[in-house]
Scaffold this motif. Structure first.
Motif, PDB file in Angstrom:
ATOM      1  N   ASP A 277      35.034  45.645  37.572  1.00  0.00           N
ATOM      2  CA  ASP A 277      34.723  44.435  37.003  1.00  0.00           C
ATOM      3  C   ASP A 277      34.492  43.340  38.050  1.00  0.00           C
ATOM      4  OD1 ASP A 277      34.224  45.316  34.275  1.00  0.00           O
ATOM      5  OD2 ASP A 277      36.265  44.632  33.805  1.00  0.00           O
ATOM      6  N   ALA A 278      33.999  43.773  39.231  1.00  0.00           N
ATOM      7  CA  ALA A 278      34.103  42.696  40.481  1.00  0.00           C
ATOM      8  C   ALA A 278      32.702  42.348  40.961  1.00  0.00           C
ATOM      9  CB  ALA A 278      34.520  43.834  41.846  1.00  0.00           C
ATOM     10  N   LEU A 279      31.663  42.599  40.065  1.00  0.00           N
ATOM     11  CA  LEU A 279      30.497  42.153  40.450  1.00  0.00           C
ATOM     12  C   LEU A 279      29.824  41.165  39.257  1.00  0.00           C
ATOM     13  CD1 LEU A 279      29.004  45.502  41.175  1.00  0.00           C
ATOM     14  CD2 LEU A 279      29.760  43.849  42.789  1.00  0.00           C
ATOM     15  N   TYR A 280      29.028  40.268  40.023  1.00  0.00           N
ATOM     16  CA  TYR A 280      28.252  39.284  38.649  1.00  0.00           C
ATOM     17  C   TYR A 280      27.060  39.308  39.071  1.00  0.00           C
ATOM     18  CZ  TYR A 280      26.857  35.258  36.249  1.00  0.00           C
ATOM     19  OH  TYR A 280      26.523  34.508  35.082  1.00  0.00           O
ATOM     20  N   VAL A 281      25.998  39.522  38.116  1.00  0.00           N
ATOM     21  CA  VAL A 281      24.720  39.298  38.188  1.00  0.00           C
ATOM     22  C   VAL A 281      24.285  38.238  37.564  1.00  0.00           C
ATOM     23  CG1 VAL A 281      22.298  40.522  37.839  1.00  0.00           C
ATOM     24  CG2 VAL A 281      24.331  41.898  38.375  1.00  0.00           C
TER      25      VAL A 281
ATOM     26  N   VAL B 216      26.658  30.595  42.189  1.00  0.00           N
ATOM     27  CA  VAL B 216      27.788  30.325  41.355  1.00  0.00           C
ATOM     28  C   VAL B 216      28.905  31.030  41.927  1.00  0.00           C
ATOM     29  CG1 VAL B 216      27.417  32.877  40.319  1.00  0.00           C
ATOM     30  CG2 VAL B 216      28.656  31.132  38.916  1.00  0.00           C
ATOM     31  N   THR B 217      30.094  30.634  41.939  1.00  0.00           N
ATOM     32  CA  THR B 217      31.290  30.922  42.595  1.00  0.00           C
ATOM     33  C   THR B 217      32.119  31.800  41.832  1.00  0.00           C
ATOM     34  OG1 THR B 217      32.931  29.029  41.999  1.00  0.00           O
ATOM     35  CG2 THR B 217      31.211  28.691  43.905  1.00  0.00           C
ATOM     36  N   VAL B 218      33.226  32.515  42.549  1.00  0.00           N
ATOM     37  CA  VAL B 218      34.222  33.545  41.734  1.00  0.00           C
ATOM     38  C   VAL B 218      35.180  32.665  40.943  1.00  0.00           C
ATOM     39  CG1 VAL B 218      36.141  34.936  42.285  1.00  0.00           C
ATOM     40  CG2 VAL B 218      34.059  35.068  43.699  1.00  0.00           C
ATOM     41  N   ALA B 219      35.453  31.375  41.600  1.00  0.00           N
ATOM     42  CA  ALA B 219      36.304  30.630  40.676  1.00  0.00           C
ATOM     43  C   ALA B 219      35.501  30.249  39.157  1.00  0.00           C
ATOM     44  CB  ALA B 219      36.885  29.330  41.357  1.00  0.00           C
ATOM     45  N   GLU B 220      34.169  29.729  39.274  1.00  0.00           N
ATOM     46  CA  GLU B 220      33.847  29.510  38.070  1.00  0.00           C
ATOM     47  C   GLU B 220      33.655  30.804  37.218  1.00  0.00           C
ATOM     48  OE1 GLU B 220      30.771  26.394  40.246  1.00  0.00           O
ATOM     49  OE2 GLU B 220      29.897  28.411  39.467  1.00  0.00           O
ATOM     50  N   LEU B 221      33.370  31.926  37.910  1.00  0.00           N
ATOM     51  CA  LEU B 221      33.172  32.967  36.872  1.00  0.00           C
ATOM     52  C   LEU B 221      34.479  33.558  36.349  1.00  0.00           C
ATOM     53  CD1 LEU B 221      30.831  35.016  39.380  1.00  0.00           C
ATOM     54  CD2 LEU B 221      30.307  33.942  37.120  1.00  0.00           C
TER      55      LEU B 221
ATOM     56  N   LEU C  20      33.732  35.678  32.811  1.00  0.00           N
ATOM     57  CA  LEU C  20      32.201  36.393  32.848  1.00  0.00           C
ATOM     58  C   LEU C  20      32.427  37.757  33.661  1.00  0.00           C
ATOM     59  CD1 LEU C  20      29.798  33.572  33.352  1.00  0.00           C
ATOM     60  CD2 LEU C  20      30.022  35.248  31.229  1.00  0.00           C
ATOM     61  N   PHE C  21      33.374  38.065  34.486  1.00  0.00           N
ATOM     62  CA  PHE C  21      33.533  39.264  35.164  1.00  0.00           C
ATOM     63  C   PHE C  21      33.663  40.480  34.056  1.00  0.00           C
ATOM     64  CE2 PHE C  21      34.752  36.892  38.963  1.00  0.00           C
ATOM     65  CZ  PHE C  21      33.759  37.318  39.831  1.00  0.00           C
TER      66      PHE C  21
END
Lengths: 107, 539
Positions: free
Chosen positions: A54-58, A68-73, A78-79
């Motif tokens: 669960d390391a990717l975000y589309v 969008v940033t990792v912190a926001e996700l 959302l991950f």
């Protein structure tokens, strides 16, 4: 478009490099893959579905970058959210009762 | 047999050279069913996918209905009749019956292979729908289990032929290895999907009409290319083209006032007209809480973009767009000449969206359940026949020549700029007022420029290894657009999805299939469609 590979989550398995139908990722020796051809992303979400960590975000935007940033996700949890909604997690996903599913048949 | 003057006709070599009885090009539902069926006939099979077999194509990232109808005469008759008029009466009842039979068996096979179908209230397995990720993951697994060698990230660039004109394999690039592949095979199945012109409709950007180009370079024919006007609804700026749930939507202008006549079904052209100058908003306000629950389970990907941008589609209005799906949810494709899904080229078969779906859908969208049924059925038939044919020719020593033309054959001009070519083709086929809402004048206008692009490209020198895939995709889209618009120009009526503003009515003197082909010069022909008088559809 694919926007984020979380460095904390990614284990460098390179499954995304393999499964992406449009060859967006590139492997990096002794490291985690990079988004090498972001313009080619067709926003199909398959990399997210196949990512075991669960390391990717589309982002759902197919034609613009949202930054969008990792912190926001992480904050919005959302991950891995799409994997969860299609049931590619332990236990699958619960199917609503048949009489509820029948609601889709009448239109 | 005459070959296009640009054909390379030289003896090919590659970094990786393999021999097989059957080569399947494309690893979606049609390609995987074809590969498995060919292997079951004892053939040695190789499958080459442009992307990754299992995630590539329109099915994998989506969910799809399947035309699965138990063999009860009344239910079968109802299923066939339901789309008969919608398809402009161009479907073939005999083929519809075959597809229903084959699909029933294939879906039951999926259950035996362990596909996780759910049960209904009475404990009966529900088999009229498939989740793309699960379906295609299973198909990859079964393809490998059948002994098929899969070449991922290996776009084909051209077919190979022998000196009689029969197909003899294909050649392409291994894009993650920056080298080339070549498979000598006695039979080839084209399962490359339709053509959506890189619109980013869900999963469709690998579908650029490549197989249509390759086959046409060997002289294969197309059919129904005028039925190529499929546009699907998506969140503005998004990619998820799941149109079904818009049946529960109300469509409004930006100010909130309703758009007269707008609907997902039967009013989509109204939406297309408005979108030319204004934004269109939707809200799924006709669905209650329980329907929402069912929807979220049935198609999680519909909600994915909405959830991520923070829109509640049941309680908020959101802007929508229409993305071109071209022949993917249209019905035109390679012409099938017999029950084995053979094309006019010896040894060459077509399956799935690369083949015409007029036989089962007629003139109206083959999207959803019919396309899924056609993919697994035609894949099975094409693979079985290719397996027999390939094995029969085993051991024959054949001369193998390249058959590719524009973009891979050496010419005297400058190499094609793939991005510029692609953009120029998109400018003619994306606009609603050119493709969706057609007129003779605008089709002719577009064809003038498209033919000009072809003239400019046909003398180009071969693309570099890096640019070869994009170049051939651009050339394939250009060829596809010209078959589409020539066919559309010749059908001077409105039937099914093909709508002419200058000929808004149906003309039953045109109850035929439009065939087409050729590259430098495009020809148009007619084939008689089966008439309902020959085979009555009633139970």
């Amino acid at each position: 478009m694919i926007e984020v590979i979380s460095e904390d989550r990614c284990t460098g398995c390179n499954i995304c490099v393999n499964v992406c139908p449009t060859n967006v990722f590139a492997p990096v020796a002794d490291g985690i893959p990079v988004i090498a051809r972001q313009d080619d992303c067709q926003t199909c979400f398959m990399c997210e579905v196949y990512c075991p960590d669960d390391a990717l975000y589309v982002a759902p935007h197919a034609t613009e970058i949202t930054h969008v940033t990792v912190a926001e996700l992480e904050a919005r949890d959302l991950f891995g959210s799409y994997r969860k909604s299609i049931g590619w997690i332990r236990g699958g996903r619960p199917r609503p009762a048949p009489e509820i599913m029948q609601r889709l048949e009448h239109r | 047999m005459a070959f296009p003057p640009t054909a390379a006709s030289t003896i090919p070599t590659a970094s990786l050279e393999l021999d097989a009885d059957v080569l399947v090009i494309g690893g979606g539902p049609a390609g995987t069913w074809a590969a498995i069926a060919a292997a079951a006939r004892g053939a040695k099979v190789i499958l080459a996918d442009k992307g990754f077999c299992g995630s590539s194509g329109a099915t994998a990232p989506s969910g799809t209905g399947v035309w699965y109808v138990p063999p009860d005469p009344a239910r079968r008759a109802k299923a066939m009749n339901s789309r008969w008029d919608l398809g402009g009466r161009l479907a073939d009842p005999a083929w519809m019956r075959r597809v229903l039979d084959r699909t029933y068996d294939n879906v039951n096979q999926l259950a035996e292979w362990g596909y996780p179908f759910s049960d209904d209230a009475e404990g009966r397995s529900i088999r009229n729908g498939l989740d793309g990720p699960d379906y295609m993951r299973l198909m990859r697994k079964r393809t490998k289990a059948a002994g098929v060698k899969i070449l991922d990230h290996s776009p084909a660039l051209e077919l190979l032929r022998d000196d009689s004109g029969a197909v003899a394999g294909a050649a392409g690039v291994r894009r993650q290895k920056a080298d080339t592949w070549l498979v000598r095979a006695n039979a080839v199945v084209i399962a490359t999907g339709g053509c959506a012109f890189l619109s980013k409709a869900l999963g469709c950007n690998v579908l650029t009409g490549d197989g249509l180009l390759f086959a046409a370079e060997l002289g294969a024919e197309l059919s129904g290319m005028e039925f190529s006007t499929a546009y699907a609804m998506a969140l503005e700026g998004g990619s998820v083209t799941k149109t079904r749930f818009y049946d529960w939507a109300t469509f409004t202008f930006e100010d909130g006032s309703p758009i007269p006549g707008a609907a997902s079904k039967g009013g989509r052209s109204v939406i297309a007209r408005v979108l030319q100058s204004r934004r269109v908003f939707a809200q799924l306000d006709k669905a209650d809480a329980e329907t929402e629950q069912a929807m979220r389970y049935a198609q999680p990907n519909f909600f994915l973009p909405l959830d991520r941008v923070g829109i509640d589609p049941f309680r908020q209005r959101f802007p929508v767009t229409l993305l071109l799906e071209g022949t993917v949810r249209g019905t035109g494709g390679l012409r099938i000449v017999d029950s084995t899904c053979a094309t006019t080229v010896p040894g060459l078969y077509a399956a799935g969206d690369a083949a015409t779906r007029e036989l089962v859908c007629g003139a109206f969208t083959g999207g959803g359940s019919h396309n899924a049924a056609w993919a697994m059925s035609s894949g099975y038939w094409a693979g079985s026949a290719a397996g027999e044919h390939g094995r029969h020719l085993r051991g024959r020593n054949r001369t193998v020549l390249r058959a590719g033309g524009v973009g891979v054959a050496d010419g005297s001009g400058r190499a094609i700029d793939a991005a510029t070519l692609t953009r120029a083709v998109q400018d003619e086929v994306w606009p609603y007022d050119r493709n969706y809402l057609r007129s003779g004048e605008r089709l002719t206008d577009s064809l003038g420029r498209l033919d000009g692009l072809w003239s400019g490209a046909r003398t180009a020198q071969a693309a570099s290894l890096d640019e070869a895939q994009r170049t051939r995709e651009g050339v394939a889209m250009l060829a596809t657009s010209r078959w589409m618009y020539r066919s559309a120009l010749s059908r001077t009526e409105s039937r099914g999805m093909h709508k002419r503003e200058d000929f808004p009515e149906k003309d039953d003197n045109q109850l035929h299939y439009t065939t087409s082909g050729g590259l430098d010069e495009i020809w148009i022909g007619h084939e008689r469609a089966p008439s309902p008088e020959i085979e009555v559809l009633a139970a």
